[in-house]
Scaffold this motif. Structure first.
Motif, PDB file in Angstrom:
ATOM      1  N   ARG A 120      -7.906   2.929  -5.931  1.00 24.32           N
ATOM      2  CA  ARG A 120      -6.917   2.236  -6.745  1.00 24.32           C
ATOM      3  C   ARG A 120      -6.770   2.860  -8.123  1.00 24.32           C
ATOM      4  NH1 ARG A 120      -8.484  -4.095  -5.375  1.00 24.32           N
ATOM      5  NH2 ARG A 120      -7.619  -4.107  -3.251  1.00 24.32           N
ATOM      6  N   MET A 165       0.843  -1.196   0.000  1.00 20.56           N
ATOM      7  CA  MET A 165       0.000   0.000   0.000  1.00 20.56           C
ATOM      8  C   MET A 165       0.877   1.245   0.000  1.00 20.56           C
ATOM      9  SD  MET A 165      -3.152   0.757  -0.096  1.00 20.56           S
ATOM     10  CE  MET A 165      -3.732  -0.859   0.366  1.00 20.56           C
ATOM     11  N   ILE A 188     -10.062   2.536   0.175  1.00 18.61           N
ATOM     12  CA  ILE A 188      -8.920   2.399  -0.723  1.00 18.61           C
ATOM     13  C   ILE A 188      -9.301   2.878  -2.115  1.00 18.61           C
ATOM     14  CG2 ILE A 188      -7.272   0.805  -1.770  1.00 18.61           C
ATOM     15  CD1 ILE A 188      -6.907   1.186   1.224  1.00 18.61           C
ATOM     16  N   HIS A 243      -9.418   4.279 -12.447  1.00 20.84           N
ATOM     17  CA  HIS A 243      -9.460   4.234 -10.991  1.00 20.84           C
ATOM     18  C   HIS A 243     -10.720   3.519 -10.523  1.00 20.84           C
ATOM     19  CE1 HIS A 243     -11.062   8.204 -12.272  1.00 20.84           C
ATOM     20  NE2 HIS A 243     -12.000   7.960 -11.364  1.00 20.84           N
ATOM     21  N   LYS A 292       0.233  -0.364 -11.195  1.00 20.64           N
ATOM     22  CA  LYS A 292      -0.849  -0.032 -10.277  1.00 20.64           C
ATOM     23  C   LYS A 292      -0.348   0.831  -9.116  1.00 20.64           C
ATOM     24  CE  LYS A 292      -3.178  -4.437 -11.209  1.00 20.64           C
ATOM     25  NZ  LYS A 292      -3.692  -5.698 -10.615  1.00 20.64           N
ATOM     26  N   SER A 306      -2.128   2.698  -5.271  1.00 17.42           N
ATOM     27  CA  SER A 306      -3.305   2.838  -4.419  1.00 17.42           C
ATOM     28  C   SER A 306      -3.027   3.823  -3.295  1.00 17.42           C
ATOM     29  CB  SER A 306      -3.726   1.485  -3.849  1.00 17.42           C
ATOM     30  OG  SER A 306      -2.699   0.918  -3.082  1.00 17.42           O
TER      31      SER A 306
END
Length: 199
Positions: free
Chosen positions: A144, A1, A142, A177, A154, A156
């Protein structure tokens, strides 16, 4: 993360996303959450998904200048007039965005089951390189990102209570997203994405 600080571009290429995790103080965030929860004219709009009509897994509302309609996923939304609280929030975030927003899409994620799938905010009404200011109040969710042409890339970020995410440049051309459902229980969250409708 990944968590990102003020003035740091979240994206590695092909766009610019800035994140301000405590843009609004905790007490004013509490205030705006309660006001928006009560005064917003929420609806659960039907959309077409793979040719089938389904209800969106969240509540939405469209506010802004008269005549600034928006179309997406087979629906047309006509704006309600700005409220005092939305104008206050809009004024605050326009300083960093460097634009005057004409409209705002409000989303209420009622619990962990509400979500939004992968998409780009690239409606023709928003122009070539849209600037989008996203403000969140309530439960942390979250957010993304994935590159539209190389989905292995990717990123996040946790959109927390009072946070502000600013998307601009070529972001909507190259990045999708989403906000996925959560496995664990979550309380309500309100998100406002301010936009500039050019025609």
């Amino acid at each position: 993360m990944d968590l990102f600080n003020e003035k740091t571009n979240l994206l590695p290429k092909d766009g610019e996303v800035l994140f301000f995790p405590e843009f609004f103080a905790s007490d004013e965030s509490d205030h705006y959450f309660q006001i928006l929860l009560k005064e917003t004219e929420w609806r659960q709009e039907p959309i077409f998904l793979f040719g089938k009509k389904v209800l969106q897994p969240r509540l939405t509302a469209w506010y802004g200048e008269s005549g600034k309609d928006i179309k997406y996923s087979g629906i047309t939304m006509k704006p309600h007039s700005w409220t005092k609280s939305l104008l206050e929030i809009k004024k605050r975030i326009e300083i960093e965005a460097g634009v005057t927003f004409t409209s705002a899409l409000l989303n209420q994620y009622r619990d962990e089951r509400d979500s939004v799938g992968w998409h780009r905010d690239n409606e023709k009404e928003l122009g070539v390189n849209p600037v989008i200011g996203s403000v969140s109040f309530g439960a942390t969710r979250i957010f993304r990102f994935r590159h539209y042409f190389d989905k292995s890339i990717k990123k996040s970020v946790k959109l927390s209570h009072g946070s502000y995410l600013l998307m601009r440049g070529k972001t909507q051309h190259f990045w999708e997203h989403s906000i996925p459902k959560r496995a664990r229980p979550a309380s309500a969250r309100i998100n406002i994405t301010f936009r500039v409708v050019v025609f």
